[in-house]
Design a protein around this motif. Sequence first.
Motif, PDB file in Angstrom:
ATOM      1  N   LEU A  13       0.744  -0.885  -0.261  1.00 51.31           N
ATOM      2  CA  LEU A  13       0.215  -0.199  -0.333  1.00 51.31           C
ATOM      3  C   LEU A  13       0.553   1.029  -0.316  1.00 51.31           C
ATOM      4  CD1 LEU A  13      -2.157  -1.374   2.724  1.00 51.31           C
ATOM      5  CD2 LEU A  13      -2.510  -0.644   0.257  1.00 51.31           C
ATOM      6  N   ARG A  14       0.538   2.404  -0.772  1.00 54.19           N
ATOM      7  CA  ARG A  14       1.327   3.588  -1.076  1.00 54.19           C
ATOM      8  C   ARG A  14       0.121   4.485   0.631  1.00 54.19           C
ATOM      9  NH1 ARG A  14       1.377   6.840  -6.549  1.00 54.19           N
ATOM     10  NH2 ARG A  14       1.451   7.910  -4.742  1.00 54.19           N
ATOM     11  N   ILE A  15       1.263   5.146   1.184  1.00 53.36           N
ATOM     12  CA  ILE A  15       0.702   5.588   2.147  1.00 53.36           C
ATOM     13  C   ILE A  15       1.294   6.774   2.350  1.00 53.36           C
ATOM     14  CG2 ILE A  15       1.118   5.669   5.032  1.00 53.36           C
ATOM     15  CD1 ILE A  15       0.053   2.773   3.943  1.00 53.36           C
ATOM     16  N   GLU A  16       0.488   7.876   2.069  1.00 50.93           N
ATOM     17  CA  GLU A  16       0.767   9.218   2.683  1.00 50.93           C
ATOM     18  C   GLU A  16       0.791   9.454   3.835  1.00 50.93           C
ATOM     19  OE1 GLU A  16      -1.016  13.902   1.991  1.00 50.93           O
ATOM     20  OE2 GLU A  16      -1.803  12.149   1.096  1.00 50.93           O
ATOM     21  N   HIS A  26      -2.361   9.157  14.294  1.00 52.02           N
ATOM     22  CA  HIS A  26      -4.024   9.110  13.379  1.00 52.02           C
ATOM     23  C   HIS A  26      -4.359   8.295  11.824  1.00 52.02           C
ATOM     24  CE1 HIS A  26      -5.705  11.539  16.347  1.00 52.02           C
ATOM     25  NE2 HIS A  26      -4.756  12.366  16.602  1.00 52.02           N
ATOM     26  N   VAL A  27      -4.585   6.843  11.709  1.00 47.33           N
ATOM     27  CA  VAL A  27      -4.327   6.087  10.298  1.00 47.33           C
ATOM     28  C   VAL A  27      -6.122   6.603   9.805  1.00 47.33           C
ATOM     29  CG1 VAL A  27      -4.109   4.321   9.270  1.00 47.33           C
ATOM     30  CG2 VAL A  27      -3.139   4.717  11.300  1.00 47.33           C
ATOM     31  N   GLY A  28      -5.788   7.205   8.382  1.00 50.07           N
ATOM     32  CA  GLY A  28      -7.049   7.472   7.915  1.00 50.07           C
ATOM     33  C   GLY A  28      -7.716   6.606   6.312  1.00 50.07           C
ATOM     34  N   VAL A  29      -8.118   6.036   5.873  1.00 48.53           N
ATOM     35  CA  VAL A  29      -8.400   5.512   4.837  1.00 48.53           C
ATOM     36  C   VAL A  29     -10.307   6.514   4.357  1.00 48.53           C
ATOM     37  CG1 VAL A  29      -9.240   3.246   3.597  1.00 48.53           C
ATOM     38  CG2 VAL A  29      -8.217   3.289   5.902  1.00 48.53           C
ATOM     39  N   TYR A  30      -9.682   7.212   3.007  1.00 51.39           N
ATOM     40  CA  TYR A  30     -10.306   7.676   2.384  1.00 51.39           C
ATOM     41  C   TYR A  30     -10.968   7.410   1.054  1.00 51.39           C
ATOM     42  CZ  TYR A  30      -8.660  10.810   6.202  1.00 51.39           C
ATOM     43  OH  TYR A  30      -8.133  11.828   7.155  1.00 51.39           O
ATOM     44  N   PRO A  31     -12.321   7.794   1.059  1.00 50.77           N
ATOM     45  CA  PRO A  31     -13.015   7.687  -0.241  1.00 50.77           C
ATOM     46  C   PRO A  31     -12.956   8.565  -1.516  1.00 50.77           C
ATOM     47  CG  PRO A  31     -14.720   8.854   1.105  1.00 50.77           C
ATOM     48  CD  PRO A  31     -13.937   9.222   1.993  1.00 50.77           C
ATOM     49  N   HIS A  33     -11.454   5.802  -3.233  1.00 48.56           N
ATOM     50  CA  HIS A  33     -10.575   4.943  -3.424  1.00 48.56           C
ATOM     51  C   HIS A  33      -9.870   3.931  -2.652  1.00 48.56           C
ATOM     52  CE1 HIS A  33     -11.202   6.275  -7.763  1.00 48.56           C
ATOM     53  NE2 HIS A  33     -10.803   7.682  -7.603  1.00 48.56           N
ATOM     54  N   GLY A  34     -10.099   4.448  -1.003  1.00 52.91           N
ATOM     55  CA  GLY A  34      -9.279   3.881  -0.383  1.00 52.91           C
ATOM     56  C   GLY A  34      -7.752   4.681  -0.239  1.00 52.91           C
ATOM     57  N   ARG A  35      -7.739   5.896   0.133  1.00 55.47           N
ATOM     58  CA  ARG A  35      -6.224   6.517   0.306  1.00 55.47           C
ATOM     59  C   ARG A  35      -6.513   6.444   1.369  1.00 55.47           C
ATOM     60  NH1 ARG A  35      -5.051  11.682   1.776  1.00 55.47           N
ATOM     61  NH2 ARG A  35      -7.774  12.410   1.654  1.00 55.47           N
ATOM     62  N   VAL A  36      -4.535   6.453   1.456  1.00 58.24           N
ATOM     63  CA  VAL A  36      -4.494   5.881   2.926  1.00 58.24           C
ATOM     64  C   VAL A  36      -3.858   6.793   3.491  1.00 58.24           C
ATOM     65  CG1 VAL A  36      -3.153   4.240   4.632  1.00 58.24           C
ATOM     66  CG2 VAL A  36      -4.908   3.050   3.004  1.00 58.24           C
ATOM     67  N   ARG A  37      -3.756   7.525   4.648  1.00 56.13           N
ATOM     68  CA  ARG A  37      -3.353   8.754   5.493  1.00 56.13           C
ATOM     69  C   ARG A  37      -2.619   8.527   6.709  1.00 56.13           C
ATOM     70  NH1 ARG A  37      -4.875  13.455   7.526  1.00 56.13           N
ATOM     71  NH2 ARG A  37      -3.431  14.848   8.132  1.00 56.13           N
ATOM     72  N   VAL A  38      -1.364   8.620   7.019  1.00 50.51           N
ATOM     73  CA  VAL A  38      -1.218   9.044   8.778  1.00 50.51           C
ATOM     74  C   VAL A  38      -0.771   9.995   8.709  1.00 50.51           C
ATOM     75  CG1 VAL A  38       0.359   7.417   9.897  1.00 50.51           C
ATOM     76  CG2 VAL A  38      -0.579   6.578   8.337  1.00 50.51           C
ATOM     77  N   LEU A  57      -3.434  -3.111   9.133  1.00 48.15           N
ATOM     78  CA  LEU A  57      -3.852  -3.810   7.831  1.00 48.15           C
ATOM     79  C   LEU A  57      -5.088  -4.669   7.649  1.00 48.15           C
ATOM     80  CD1 LEU A  57      -0.816  -5.000   6.261  1.00 48.15           C
ATOM     81  CD2 LEU A  57      -2.349  -2.816   5.301  1.00 48.15           C
ATOM     82  N   PRO A  58      -5.918  -5.062   8.957  1.00 49.78           N
ATOM     83  CA  PRO A  58      -7.128  -5.607   8.478  1.00 49.78           C
ATOM     84  C   PRO A  58      -8.230  -4.499   8.677  1.00 49.78           C
ATOM     85  CG  PRO A  58      -5.829  -6.905  10.435  1.00 49.78           C
ATOM     86  CD  PRO A  58      -4.324  -5.934   9.725  1.00 49.78           C
ATOM     87  N   TRP A  59      -7.758  -3.830   9.535  1.00 43.95           N
ATOM     88  CA  TRP A  59      -8.406  -2.780   9.492  1.00 43.95           C
ATOM     89  C   TRP A  59      -8.719  -1.750   7.941  1.00 43.95           C
ATOM     90  CZ3 TRP A  59      -8.261   2.941   9.402  1.00 43.95           C
ATOM     91  CH2 TRP A  59      -9.341   3.305   9.203  1.00 43.95           C
ATOM     92  N   ILE A  60      -7.391  -1.242   7.747  1.00 39.02           N
ATOM     93  CA  ILE A  60      -7.535  -0.456   6.379  1.00 39.02           C
ATOM     94  C   ILE A  60      -7.843  -1.398   5.355  1.00 39.02           C
ATOM     95  CG2 ILE A  60      -5.486   0.505   4.876  1.00 39.02           C
ATOM     96  CD1 ILE A  60      -3.937   0.649   7.313  1.00 39.02           C
ATOM     97  N   LYS A  61      -7.606  -2.455   4.688  1.00 37.84           N
ATOM     98  CA  LYS A  61      -8.400  -3.286   3.666  1.00 37.84           C
ATOM     99  C   LYS A  61      -9.856  -3.624   4.208  1.00 37.84           C
ATOM    100  CE  LYS A  61      -4.188  -6.161   2.847  1.00 37.84           C
ATOM    101  NZ  LYS A  61      -3.388  -7.595   3.258  1.00 37.84           N
TER     102      LYS A  61
END
Length: 79
Positions: A13-16, A26-31, A33-38, A57-61
Amino acid sequence: MSTEAQRLSVGGLRIEVIRKPIKNLHVGVYPPHGRVRVAAPLAVSDDAVRLAVVTRLPWIKRQRARFAAQPLSLIHISE
């Protein structure tokens, strides 16, 4: 408040990563497309960020799967 952004790859995964003068990570997943930001404190190392993402990772997926299952709605703006 100045922020410092960088990108990491964790588990395919690419993480910003945004570093801020905050106390907690804080970990966030954004609509859509599911962009992941920390958002991470300035003092937290890249390895600590990677570890935090790996443990979530399980929560992110699950979040990304939810976004993928939702139909993309088209916004219509009437004139």
